[in-house]
Design a protein around this motif. Sequence first.
Motif, PDB file in Angstrom:
ATOM      1  N   VAL A   3     107.227   0.592  -7.544  1.00  0.00           N
ATOM      2  CA  VAL A   3     106.980  -0.086  -8.807  1.00  0.00           C
ATOM      3  C   VAL A   3     105.491  -0.028  -9.155  1.00  0.00           C
ATOM      4  CG1 VAL A   3     107.080  -2.317  -9.996  1.00  0.00           C
ATOM      5  CG2 VAL A   3     108.952  -1.606  -8.501  1.00  0.00           C
ATOM      6  N   ASP A   4     104.650  -0.180  -8.134  1.00  0.00           N
ATOM      7  CA  ASP A   4     103.205  -0.127  -8.336  1.00  0.00           C
ATOM      8  C   ASP A   4     102.564   0.282  -7.018  1.00  0.00           C
ATOM      9  OD1 ASP A   4     100.753  -0.261  -9.608  1.00  0.00           O
ATOM     10  OD2 ASP A   4     100.731  -2.440  -9.819  1.00  0.00           O
ATOM     11  N   CYS A   5     101.384   0.874  -7.107  1.00  0.00           N
ATOM     12  CA  CYS A   5     100.643   1.249  -5.905  1.00  0.00           C
ATOM     13  C   CYS A   5      99.163   1.222  -6.229  1.00  0.00           C
ATOM     14  CB  CYS A   5     101.065   2.624  -5.397  1.00  0.00           C
ATOM     15  SG  CYS A   5     100.675   3.976  -6.515  1.00  0.00           S
ATOM     16  N   ASN A   6      98.364   1.149  -5.182  1.00  0.00           N
ATOM     17  CA  ASN A   6      96.918   1.127  -5.402  1.00  0.00           C
ATOM     18  C   ASN A   6      96.308   2.515  -5.196  1.00  0.00           C
ATOM     19  OD1 ASN A   6      96.826   1.374  -2.603  1.00  0.00           O
ATOM     20  ND2 ASN A   6      95.651  -0.487  -2.273  1.00  0.00           N
ATOM     21  N   ARG A   7      95.017   2.596  -5.416  1.00  0.00           N
ATOM     22  CA  ARG A   7      94.291   3.876  -5.323  1.00  0.00           C
ATOM     23  C   ARG A   7      94.368   4.477  -3.933  1.00  0.00           C
ATOM     24  NH1 ARG A   7      88.818   2.015  -8.467  1.00  0.00           N
ATOM     25  NH2 ARG A   7      89.839   1.560 -10.440  1.00  0.00           N
ATOM     26  N   GLN A   8      94.344   3.620  -2.911  1.00  0.00           N
ATOM     27  CA  GLN A   8      94.362   4.123  -1.535  1.00  0.00           C
ATOM     28  C   GLN A   8      95.663   4.886  -1.247  1.00  0.00           C
ATOM     29  OE1 GLN A   8      91.672   4.004   0.338  1.00  0.00           O
ATOM     30  NE2 GLN A   8      92.607   5.004   2.087  1.00  0.00           N
ATOM     31  N   VAL A   9      96.787   4.417  -1.767  1.00  0.00           N
ATOM     32  CA  VAL A   9      98.054   5.127  -1.586  1.00  0.00           C
ATOM     33  C   VAL A   9      97.978   6.502  -2.240  1.00  0.00           C
ATOM     34  CG1 VAL A   9     100.489   5.171  -2.313  1.00  0.00           C
ATOM     35  CG2 VAL A   9      99.535   3.126  -1.283  1.00  0.00           C
ATOM     36  N   LEU A  10      97.418   6.550  -3.444  1.00  0.00           N
ATOM     37  CA  LEU A  10      97.286   7.827  -4.140  1.00  0.00           C
ATOM     38  C   LEU A  10      96.435   8.794  -3.319  1.00  0.00           C
ATOM     39  CD1 LEU A  10      96.693   6.505  -7.784  1.00  0.00           C
ATOM     40  CD2 LEU A  10      98.858   7.218  -6.719  1.00  0.00           C
ATOM     41  N   GLU A  11      95.379   8.277  -2.723  1.00  0.00           N
ATOM     42  CA  GLU A  11      94.500   9.101  -1.901  1.00  0.00           C
ATOM     43  C   GLU A  11      95.203   9.570  -0.627  1.00  0.00           C
ATOM     44  OE1 GLU A  11      90.461   8.179   0.479  1.00  0.00           O
ATOM     45  OE2 GLU A  11      90.401   7.675  -1.658  1.00  0.00           O
ATOM     46  N   GLU A  50     101.691   8.921 -11.717  1.00  0.00           N
ATOM     47  CA  GLU A  50     102.979   9.334 -12.284  1.00  0.00           C
ATOM     48  C   GLU A  50     103.867  10.056 -11.264  1.00  0.00           C
ATOM     49  OE1 GLU A  50      99.780  12.287 -13.665  1.00  0.00           O
ATOM     50  OE2 GLU A  50      99.984  10.107 -13.669  1.00  0.00           O
ATOM     51  N   ASP A  51     103.267  10.546 -10.168  1.00  0.00           N
ATOM     52  CA  ASP A  51     104.047  11.177  -9.105  1.00  0.00           C
ATOM     53  C   ASP A  51     104.816  10.144  -8.287  1.00  0.00           C
ATOM     54  OD1 ASP A  51     103.018  13.710  -9.726  1.00  0.00           O
ATOM     55  OD2 ASP A  51     101.336  13.466  -8.322  1.00  0.00           O
ATOM     56  N   LEU A  79     105.078   6.251  -9.296  1.00  0.00           N
ATOM     57  CA  LEU A  79     105.671   5.110  -9.986  1.00  0.00           C
ATOM     58  C   LEU A  79     107.053   5.457 -10.541  1.00  0.00           C
ATOM     59  CD1 LEU A  79     102.696   3.413 -11.847  1.00  0.00           C
ATOM     60  CD2 LEU A  79     103.471   3.153  -9.497  1.00  0.00           C
ATOM     61  N   GLY A  80     108.013   4.600 -10.193  1.00  0.00           N
ATOM     62  CA  GLY A  80     109.386   4.808 -10.637  1.00  0.00           C
ATOM     63  C   GLY A  80     110.182   5.759  -9.763  1.00  0.00           C
ATOM     64  N   HIS A  81     109.535   6.324  -8.756  1.00  0.00           N
ATOM     65  CA  HIS A  81     110.201   7.275  -7.857  1.00  0.00           C
ATOM     66  C   HIS A  81     110.544   6.610  -6.528  1.00  0.00           C
ATOM     67  CE1 HIS A  81     109.595  10.842 -10.342  1.00  0.00           C
ATOM     68  NE2 HIS A  81     108.397  10.338 -10.630  1.00  0.00           N
ATOM     69  N   SER A  82     111.488   7.204  -5.835  1.00  0.00           N
ATOM     70  CA  SER A  82     111.911   6.734  -4.525  1.00  0.00           C
ATOM     71  C   SER A  82     110.849   7.061  -3.471  1.00  0.00           C
ATOM     72  CB  SER A  82     113.222   7.429  -4.150  1.00  0.00           C
ATOM     73  OG  SER A  82     113.534   7.206  -2.801  1.00  0.00           O
ATOM     74  N   PHE A  83     110.788   6.210  -2.448  1.00  0.00           N
ATOM     75  CA  PHE A  83     109.933   6.492  -1.296  1.00  0.00           C
ATOM     76  C   PHE A  83     110.345   7.797  -0.621  1.00  0.00           C
ATOM     77  CE2 PHE A  83     109.130   1.856  -1.279  1.00  0.00           C
ATOM     78  CZ  PHE A  83     107.755   1.856  -1.105  1.00  0.00           C
ATOM     79  N   GLU A  84     111.561   8.263  -0.869  1.00  0.00           N
ATOM     80  CA  GLU A  84     112.076   9.454  -0.190  1.00  0.00           C
ATOM     81  C   GLU A  84     111.134  10.637  -0.304  1.00  0.00           C
ATOM     82  OE1 GLU A  84     115.977  12.397  -0.023  1.00  0.00           O
ATOM     83  OE2 GLU A  84     116.040  10.602  -1.282  1.00  0.00           O
ATOM     84  N   ARG A  85     110.450  10.768  -1.428  1.00  0.00           N
ATOM     85  CA  ARG A  85     109.567  11.929  -1.596  1.00  0.00           C
ATOM     86  C   ARG A  85     108.383  11.920  -0.629  1.00  0.00           C
ATOM     87  NH1 ARG A  85     107.341  12.187  -7.553  1.00  0.00           N
ATOM     88  NH2 ARG A  85     108.733  13.917  -7.297  1.00  0.00           N
ATOM     89  N   LEU A 119     102.071  14.457  -0.627  1.00  0.00           N
ATOM     90  CA  LEU A 119     102.808  14.925  -1.792  1.00  0.00           C
ATOM     91  C   LEU A 119     102.081  16.024  -2.557  1.00  0.00           C
ATOM     92  CD1 LEU A 119     105.448  14.306  -3.238  1.00  0.00           C
ATOM     93  CD2 LEU A 119     104.221  12.624  -4.602  1.00  0.00           C
ATOM     94  N   GLY A 120     100.759  15.898  -2.687  1.00  0.00           N
ATOM     95  CA  GLY A 120     100.028  16.861  -3.498  1.00  0.00           C
ATOM     96  C   GLY A 120      98.633  17.112  -2.967  1.00  0.00           C
ATOM     97  N   GLY A 121      97.829  17.760  -3.782  1.00  0.00           N
ATOM     98  CA  GLY A 121      96.462  18.081  -3.396  1.00  0.00           C
ATOM     99  C   GLY A 121      96.416  19.244  -2.438  1.00  0.00           C
ATOM    100  N   PRO A 122      95.237  19.482  -1.841  1.00  0.00           N
ATOM    101  CA  PRO A 122      95.082  20.636  -0.942  1.00  0.00           C
ATOM    102  C   PRO A 122      95.941  20.540   0.319  1.00  0.00           C
ATOM    103  CG  PRO A 122      93.060  19.317  -1.028  1.00  0.00           C
ATOM    104  CD  PRO A 122      94.003  18.746  -2.033  1.00  0.00           C
ATOM    105  N   ALA A 123      96.361  19.323   0.678  1.00  0.00           N
ATOM    106  CA  ALA A 123      97.172  19.150   1.891  1.00  0.00           C
ATOM    107  C   ALA A 123      98.649  18.922   1.565  1.00  0.00           C
ATOM    108  CB  ALA A 123      96.621  17.981   2.702  1.00  0.00           C
ATOM    109  N   ALA A 124      99.110  19.316   0.387  1.00  0.00           N
ATOM    110  CA  ALA A 124     100.496  19.108  -0.034  1.00  0.00           C
ATOM    111  C   ALA A 124     101.468  19.623   1.024  1.00  0.00           C
ATOM    112  CB  ALA A 124     100.761  19.801  -1.362  1.00  0.00           C
TER     113      ALA A 124
END
Length: 191
Positions: A32-40, A47-48, A50-56, A90-95
Amino acid sequence: MAAEPTELALDYRTAFDQAPVGLVLSRHRLIVDCNRQVLEIFGAAREDLLGHSFERLYPTHDEFERTGARIVASLGPGGRYADERVMKRLGGPAAGELFWCHVSGRALDPSRPHAAGIWSFEDLSAQRRVSCDLTAREREISALLIDGLTSKLIGKKLGISPRTVDVYRARLMRKYSAATTPELVHKMLRA
């Protein structure tokens, strides 16, 4: 003088966004929501996630499902749960990279563990790397061996027999060239 409600909300939002660990608010295993550290940590954009399952964020669908079942079966007092598990960037150089992650959290209603919760994520890759090509079950068992659990306790936690745990432990010992369980744990931690 009391702070205005909007000022208080801003302070909580700032604390959430700036927390030194990744934080996620969830409903029914959706982010539902996450902070910057999770994105990092996961190399993702908002957008990758929010609204998506933890499964990814899991290496396989089976690991996602088994972890969900384990959380329900192992929820502690007050709806708390914690473990170390292998997750996927999920993404970035270490995807696609697999890494060890400490996850702890709380189900807001312990009688409905996945209905709503708050979870923290801490990247452990600086202390521990995924070095061997392990199966999903080997990753689960190695995490529990590192926690010091016996075959009987691992079997109970994963819903498998202690003998099956011993078979997987033997496979791990071959993969890590370890002669004893303490040596195996030491090598897994140094990997």
